[in-house]
Design a protein around this motif. Structure first.
Motif, short mmCIF file in Angstrom:
data_model
loop_
_atom_site.label_atom_id
_atom_site.label_comp_id
_atom_site.label_asym_id
_atom_site.label_seq_id
_atom_site.Cartn_x
_atom_site.Cartn_y
_atom_site.Cartn_z
N ALA A 145 11.92 30.31 21.68
CA ALA A 145 12.92 30.61 20.65
C ALA A 145 12.81 32.05 20.17
O ALA A 145 13.72 32.56 19.50
N GLY A 146 11.71 32.72 20.53
CA GLY A 146 11.58 34.13 20.18
C GLY A 146 12.20 35.05 21.21
O GLY A 146 12.23 36.28 21.01
N LEU A 147 12.72 34.50 22.31
CA LEU A 147 13.36 35.31 23.36
C LEU A 147 14.83 35.52 23.03
O LEU A 147 15.49 34.64 22.47
N HIS A 148 15.35 36.66 23.40
CA HIS A 148 16.75 36.98 23.15
C HIS A 148 17.36 37.58 24.42
O HIS A 148 17.44 38.78 24.59
N PHE A 149 17.76 36.71 25.33
CA PHE A 149 18.40 37.15 26.56
C PHE A 149 19.92 36.97 26.42
O PHE A 149 20.55 36.23 27.17
N GLU A 150 20.50 37.63 25.42
CA GLU A 150 21.93 37.45 25.17
C GLU A 150 22.75 37.95 26.35
O GLU A 150 22.44 38.97 26.95
N TRP A 151 23.76 37.20 26.67
CA TRP A 151 24.69 37.61 27.72
C TRP A 151 26.12 37.27 27.33
O TRP A 151 27.02 38.08 27.44
N ARG A 152 26.29 36.07 26.79
CA ARG A 152 27.66 35.64 26.50
C ARG A 152 28.27 36.44 25.36
O ARG A 152 29.47 36.76 25.39
N ASP A 153 27.48 36.80 24.35
CA ASP A 153 28.04 37.52 23.21
C ASP A 153 28.38 38.95 23.56
O ASP A 153 28.97 39.67 22.74
N LYS A 154 28.04 39.40 24.77
CA LYS A 154 28.42 40.73 25.21
C LYS A 154 29.75 40.73 25.97
O LYS A 154 30.28 41.78 26.31
N LEU A 155 30.27 39.55 26.26
CA LEU A 155 31.56 39.46 26.94
C LEU A 155 32.67 39.85 25.96
O LEU A 155 32.59 39.59 24.76
N PRO A 156 33.74 40.48 26.46
CA PRO A 156 34.76 41.03 25.56
C PRO A 156 35.50 40.01 24.71
O PRO A 156 36.04 40.35 23.67
N LEU A 157 35.53 38.74 25.14
CA LEU A 157 36.25 37.72 24.38
C LEU A 157 35.32 36.67 23.79
O LEU A 157 35.78 35.59 23.40
N PHE A 158 34.04 36.99 23.68
CA PHE A 158 33.10 36.04 23.08
C PHE A 158 33.53 35.75 21.64
O PHE A 158 33.87 36.64 20.87
N GLY A 159 33.52 34.48 21.29
CA GLY A 159 33.87 34.06 19.94
C GLY A 159 35.36 33.88 19.71
O GLY A 159 35.76 33.54 18.60
N LYS A 160 36.18 34.10 20.75
CA LYS A 160 37.63 33.95 20.60
C LYS A 160 38.09 32.59 21.12
O LYS A 160 37.61 32.11 22.15
N ARG A 161 39.04 32.00 20.40
CA ARG A 161 39.68 30.76 20.86
C ARG A 161 41.12 31.11 21.23
O ARG A 161 41.86 31.66 20.40
N VAL A 162 41.50 30.77 22.45
CA VAL A 162 42.82 31.14 22.96
C VAL A 162 43.57 29.89 23.41
O VAL A 162 43.05 29.09 24.19
N VAL A 163 44.79 29.74 22.90
CA VAL A 163 45.69 28.68 23.35
C VAL A 163 46.62 29.27 24.41
O VAL A 163 47.33 30.24 24.14
N VAL A 164 46.58 28.71 25.61
CA VAL A 164 47.42 29.18 26.71
C VAL A 164 48.63 28.26 26.80
O VAL A 164 48.50 27.05 26.99
N THR A 165 49.83 28.85 26.69
CA THR A 165 51.05 28.04 26.62
C THR A 165 51.84 28.04 27.92
O THR A 165 52.90 27.43 27.99
N ARG A 166 51.34 28.70 28.95
CA ARG A 166 52.05 28.71 30.22
C ARG A 166 52.08 27.31 30.82
O ARG A 166 51.23 26.47 30.52
N ALA A 167 53.07 27.07 31.70
CA ALA A 167 53.13 25.80 32.42
C ALA A 167 51.83 25.58 33.18
O ALA A 167 51.21 26.53 33.65
N ARG A 168 51.41 24.34 33.29
CA ARG A 168 50.10 24.04 33.84
C ARG A 168 49.88 24.65 35.21
O ARG A 168 48.80 25.16 35.53
N ALA A 169 50.90 24.63 36.07
CA ALA A 169 50.75 25.16 37.42
C ALA A 169 50.50 26.66 37.41
O ALA A 169 49.94 27.21 38.36
#
Length: 403
Positions: A145-169
Motif C-alpha cells: 500500500a506504500g507503492l505508487h505505480f500510478e498509470w491510469r490517472d495519467k491518461l488524458p480522460l481519467f476521471g471522466k464519464r462519457v455518454v456515447v449517443t452514436r448508433a451501436r454499430a
C-alpha cells in the motif's frame, strides 16, 4: 469472490437449470491495480489474503481470526469493509500489527469516480472519516500500500464519464478510443437504424448509370445501400459508371470497407459543403443521387439547387429516436459531471429529451460539428464544446480538451 456465486450455482443444479461460469477479475485485484498498487511484490510480500469484512446476519462474533491473518505477513484485502474500518483497525492492532503499516482505502475502484486514500493502520479510521469514504470500497493493508505505480490517472480522460449517443454499430471505435484514454463510457444510442425499402429505392438502383454522382452523408447510408442491393438482386458493379461522393472520413471509411473509394470528399465535413463540392464537379445535365436518412439535413439539396444540379434525394434508412438506457443516463447526470458525445443534431435533441428536468449544468455537450452544437444549445444544453473537424479523432480530442 464473496459474491455468493457458489450458492447460486447450487440452486441452479437443484432446479436442473443449465448454466455457464464466466470468470472475471475480482475487485480485490482490479481495484488496487487501477490505483497503482500491485497486491504482491518481491520486495514486500509474496502472498495476498482476501477477507470479507461483512459478516452474515446470524453469525455470532466477528468471524475473522485477526491473529492468524496478521501472522500471515502478506497483503490483506478486505472487501465490503468501509463500515467495518473501526473493527478491522482494532482487530489488527490487537493482533500485534504495527500502527505504521501502510493502508490504502480504494473507493469506486476502476470507475471514473475512483479515489485512493492513503493512511496507516493507526490513522485509517481518522482518514476514512475525514475523507468521507463510502461504499463500494476495499481496504488494503500491507507494505504494498506504500507503492505508487500510478498509470491510469495519467491518461488524458481519467476521471471522466462519457455518454456515447452514436448508433451501436458506429459506437465501437469511439468507445474504444475513449476507454483507451481513460474514460468510463456508457453507450446509450440515441437512435436505432432501420433500412428502408420503397419503389423509389429500387428505381434509383436500377438506373444508377444515369447519375454522375451517388452521394452518402453517413455510414448508415452505405450500409442501407448494400441491404437494398441484396434485396433487389442488383450487382454492386452497377455502380461502375458513377462517381462517389462522401461527406467525411467516417463515411469514406465505411465505403472503403465495402470496396468503394470515394471520388470526392469536401474539406469541411457537412452537407452544405458536400453539396457545393459536388456542384463544382458537375456539368450541365448531370444528375445526382443522394442515399440518406428519412429526415435528413436540407443543406445538401439547397446547395445543389442553387447550382442548378438535378438531385434525386432518396431515403434509404430511418433513425428511430429514443436514448437507450435512459434511466442509467439520468442517474449519471444526477451524480454528475458527465460529458455527452453528440454525433448529430438529432442526437443532441434526443439526449436533451432523455435528461429533461435534470440539472444540465452537470453536462458538457461535446459536439461533432456546428450544426450539432446549435441543436444542443437550442435543446437547453449550455456547456458546449465543438470538435475542430467532424471526425472521431477530433471529437475525442475535443472531449479531452473540453474539460
Amino acid at each position: 469472490v464473496f459474491g455468493r456465486g457458489g450458492e447460486e450455482i447450487e440452486t441452479l443444479i437443484e432446479e436442473g437449470i443449465d448454466f455457464e461460469v464466466v470468470p472475471g477479475v475480482t475487485s480485490a485485484i482490479a481495484a488496487p491495480s487501477y490505483a497503482g498498487i500491485p497486491v504482491t511484490h518481491r520486495d514486500c510480500c509474496s502472498s495476498v489474503h482476501v477477507i470479507t469484512a461483512h459478516k452474515r446476519g446470524d453469525m455470532v462474533g466477528d468471524g475473522v481470526d485477526y491473529a492468524a491473518i496478521a501472522r500471515a505477513g502478506g497483503t490483506l484485502v478486505f472487501l465490503m469493509g468501509v463500515a467495518e474500518v473501526p473493527r478491522i483497525q482494532r482487530g489488527l492492532l490487537d493482533a500485534g500489527m504495527s500502527s505504521d503499516t501502510p493502508v490504502a482505502l480504494i473507493e469506486s475502484g476502476t470507475t471514473a469516480r475512483q479515489r485512493r486514500i492513503d493512511a496507516t493502520l493507526g490513522s485509517m479510521l481518522e482518514r476514512a472519516e475525514s475523507q468521507s469514504v463510502g461504499s463500494p470500497a476495499i481496504v488494503l493493508v500491507g507494505e504494498v500500500a506504500g507503492l505508487h505505480f500510478e498509470w491510469r490517472d495519467k491518461l488524458p480522460l481519467f476521471g471522466k464519464r462519457v455518454v456515447v449517443t452514436r448508433a451501436r454499430a458506429q459506437a465501437s471505435r469511439l468507445t474504444q478510443q475513449l476507454r483507451e484514454w481513460g474514460a468510463e463510457v456508457l453507450e446509450a444510442p440515441a437512435f436505432a437504424i432501420q433500412a428502408l425499402d420503397s419503389p423509389a429505392i429500387e428505381s434509383a438502383l436500377r438506373n444508377l448509370s444515369s447519375y454522375r454522382y451517388v452521394a452518402f452523408t453517413s455510414p448508415n447510408g452505405v450500409d442501407a445501400l448494400f441491404v437494398a442491393l441484396q434485396k433487389h438482386a442488383i450487382d454492386v458493379r452497377a455502380l461502375h459508371a458513377c462517381r462517389i461522393a462522401s461527406i467525411g472520413p467516417g463515411t469514406s471509411e465505411a465505403l472503403a470497407q465495402r470496396g468503394l473509394i470515394a471520388d470526392l470528399q469536401p474539406d469541411v465535413y457537412d452537407a452544405a459543403h458536400l453539396g457545393r463540392a459536388i456542384a463544382a464537379s458537375c456539368e450541365a445535365g448531370d444528375r445526382v443521387l443522394a442515399l440518406r436518412a428519412q429526415e435528413a439535413s436540407p443543406d445538401l439539396p439547397a446547395a445543389l439547387k442553387a447550382a442548378h444540379v438535378a438531385l434525386d434525394d432518396v431515403a434509404v434508412y430511418r433513425a428511430d429516436m429514443g436514448v437507450a438506457h435512459a434511466e442509467l443516463v439520468r442517474a449519471w447526470v444526477s451524480e454528475g459531471p458527465v460529458i455527452a458525445a453528440l454525433g448529430s443534431a438529432r442526437c443532441a435533441q434526443a439526449f436533451a429529451d432523455a435528461i429533461d428536468g435534470l440539472d444540465t449544468s452537470r453536462v458538457t455537450a461535446a459536439c461533432i460539428g456546428r450544426q450539432t452544437a446549435e441543436a444542443a444549445k437550442n435543446a437547453g444544453l449550455t456547456d458546449i464544446v465543438v470538435a475542430k473537424k467532424a471526425t472521431i479523432d477530433d471529437l475525442v480530442a475535443c472531449i479531452a480538451g473540453g474539460r
